[in-house]
Scaffold this active site. Structure first.
Site, short mmCIF file in Angstrom:
data_model
loop_
_atom_site.label_atom_id
_atom_site.label_comp_id
_atom_site.label_asym_id
_atom_site.label_seq_id
_atom_site.Cartn_x
_atom_site.Cartn_y
_atom_site.Cartn_z
N HIS A 21 1.07 -2.05 -6.53
CA HIS A 21 2.09 -3.05 -6.19
C HIS A 21 3.46 -2.36 -6.13
CE1 HIS A 21 4.19 -6.74 -5.86
NE2 HIS A 21 4.02 -7.27 -7.04
N HIS A 74 -1.77 -3.40 3.31
CA HIS A 74 -1.17 -4.59 2.70
C HIS A 74 -2.20 -5.72 2.76
CE1 HIS A 74 1.69 -7.76 1.78
NE2 HIS A 74 2.51 -6.81 1.38
N ASP A 78 6.92 0.13 0.83
CA ASP A 78 7.10 1.23 -0.14
C ASP A 78 7.06 2.60 0.51
OD1 ASP A 78 5.30 -0.97 -2.00
OD2 ASP A 78 7.23 -0.21 -2.69
#
Ligand code: SDX
Length: 435
Positions: free
Chosen positions: A268, A307, A363
């Protein structure tokens, strides 16, 4: 639309049931009427990791994963990143509308004047090991704030909730900066109310002996945009944690500590730190093909890729990639960007990633920017937690105002032992005590 219902035939009993369809869902509780007899508990849905389960109705964030769309309260993320400040976006998430000039002025004043933390909390942070991970400090400090504001337990009082929300938005950067300074062995820097939210965060991080910290405007704006991009993302793992803990009527500080704990995981929010370690491991653009080959053999995951919802390019990754160029004009180009771009190009052309719809997520590039700004990798997830506090609090507030919600308590499918008895005689514990 004609007849929004679902008809189910239970072939065990040949009975049929008609369930209403609303917002593209059926109510799982409507399945409980489907039984084989009076002693039957009734049907449940089985959905590990909630791959296809809606836990709430929400009006905060909309994501269309196939089309790569992300909107906060109806505004496209690109529009907000270009035209707003993070505090305006935090106000939008929490109140449903962008602030008027008067509302904005009061909101900024409220947040600015609550950035200080109790000296006991500052001292608490100073007693962690010098090499304590900043996320461990942040999670602990958020929970510690619960002891400073015991009135926060009055979660049914809207004014009390509003005060704690202001405190958490205002104090999270302070806690983050204190943990950063502690890890470097530097004295902490107190908030400077003359500065904007993001400039003050930079002040508390990087002010040394100069009488007044002056933030580089390009860096301050880049950090503000990064905060906007990370502010909320509907029912992600940490938002689910915030709602689950909050559903027990724990106060918002303890709920936020639970959410921050979920964010710390490498799948995460911890992924941006893991991306940097992955790029360090690759080391050179020439090693990219071999590294990708190992991933395709199932030896690890491409951190920053993939994702649960986006099966297209994460719109935030595209904006972050543009922001990187602005930052590198100030800091100098981060050589890891070349490895990341090469990795992205190879992955986007490879059937393994295409067939699994794996694209760069938020990210993938954020860590490269944070490193260029001078942050150590173990601060990256803290930089994610600061803006996501606004999203967690918006989700928490919506949970408490939703009359359908109650304490979260999922069911299970029990596959363990049937009834059995303890075999006698059992040796007493003393028999196991080594003489
Ligand atoms: C964030 O939910 C949110 O909104 C989160 C977030 C937010 O703003 O809050 O967007 C922020 O957490 C972004 C994600 C950051 N995490 C990473 O970058 C870690 C690497 N990514 C993966 O771990 C993964 O992609 C997840 C966890 C993000 C999503 O996993 P899913 O949806 O459960 O997908 P999966 O694990 O079922 O994978 C499906 C297939 C599998 O292959 P097969 O078993 O079918 O052969 O895709 C493969 C997976 O092995 N796969 C990957 C991969 N991600 C999935 N293979 C290589 N590299 C990857 N990164």
């Amino acid at each position: 639309m004609a007849n929004d219902t679902l008809t189910i035939i239970d072939n065990r009993t040949n009975r049929s049931y008609t369930l209403p369809i609303e917002h593209g869902t059926i109510r799982s509780m409507d399945l409980r009427q489907i039984k084989t007899g009076p002693d039957d508990f009734g049907l449940m849905g089985y959905d590990p990791a909630f791959m296809n389960t809606a836990s709430c109705h929400s009006r905060i964030t909309f994501i269309d994963g196939d089309r790569g769309i992300l909107r906060y309260r109806g505004y496209n993320i690109e529009d907000l990143a270009e035209n707003c400040t993070f505090l305006e976006v935090a106000y939008l998430l929490l109140n449903g509308e962008l602030p008027t000039p008067e509302q904005r002025q009061e909101w900024v004043k409220q947040v600015t004047f609550h950035t200080m933390v109790h000296e006991g909390t500052r001292s608490f942070i100073s007693h962690f090991r010098h090499d304590a991970h900043p996320m461990g400090i942040l999670v602990s400090a958020l929970a510690a704030l619960s002891t400073v504001y015991p009135e926060a337990k009055n979660i049914s009082d809207p004014e009390c909730r509003r005060m704690q929300i202001v405190r958490l938005i205002a104090k999270t950067p302070t806690l983050a900066a204190y943990s950063y300074r502690h890890s470097l062995g530097y004295p902490i820097v107190y908030p400077d109310n003359d500065l904007s939210y993001t400039e003050n965060f930079m002040n508390m991080l990087w002010k040394m002996v100069e009488p007044k910290y002056v933030a580089n405007p390009v860096m301050a704006r880049a950090l503000d945009v990064l905060f906007i991009l990370h502010a909320d993302h509907e029912q992600n793992c940490s938002a689910n944690a915030m709602r689950s803990v909050g559903s027990s009527q724990a106060d918002p500080y303890l709920s936020a500590a639970g959410a921050a704990s979920a964010l710390a995981g490498p799948l995460h929010g911890g992924a941006n730190e893991a991306v940097l370690r992955m790029l360090d491991e690759i080391g050179d653009v020439r090693n990219v093909p071999e590294y990708v080959k190992r991933i395709k053999e199932g030896k690890g995951k491409l951190m920053g890729f993939g994702h649960r919802v986006y099966k297209n390019y994460d719109p935030r990754a595209r904006i972050i990639k543009q922001t990187a160029e602005d930052v590198f004009k100030v800091t100098g180009r981060n050589p890891k960007l070349d490895i990341a771009i090469a990795l992205e190009r190879v992955a986007l052309e490879d059937e393994y990633f295409i067939s699994r719809k794996l694209y760069p997520n938020v990210d993938f590039y954020s860590g490269i920017i944070y490193q260029a700004m001078g942050f150590k990798p173990d601060m990256f997830t803290v930089l994610f937690a600061i803006p996501r506090m606004a999203g967690w609090l918006a989700q928490w507030q919506e949970l408490l105002e939703d009359r359908e919600q109650k304490i979260a308590r999922p069911r299970q499918v029990y596959l363990g032992h049937e009834l059995r008895k303890v075999e006698k005689p059992r040796q007493t514990e003393r028999a196991f005590v080594t003489r």
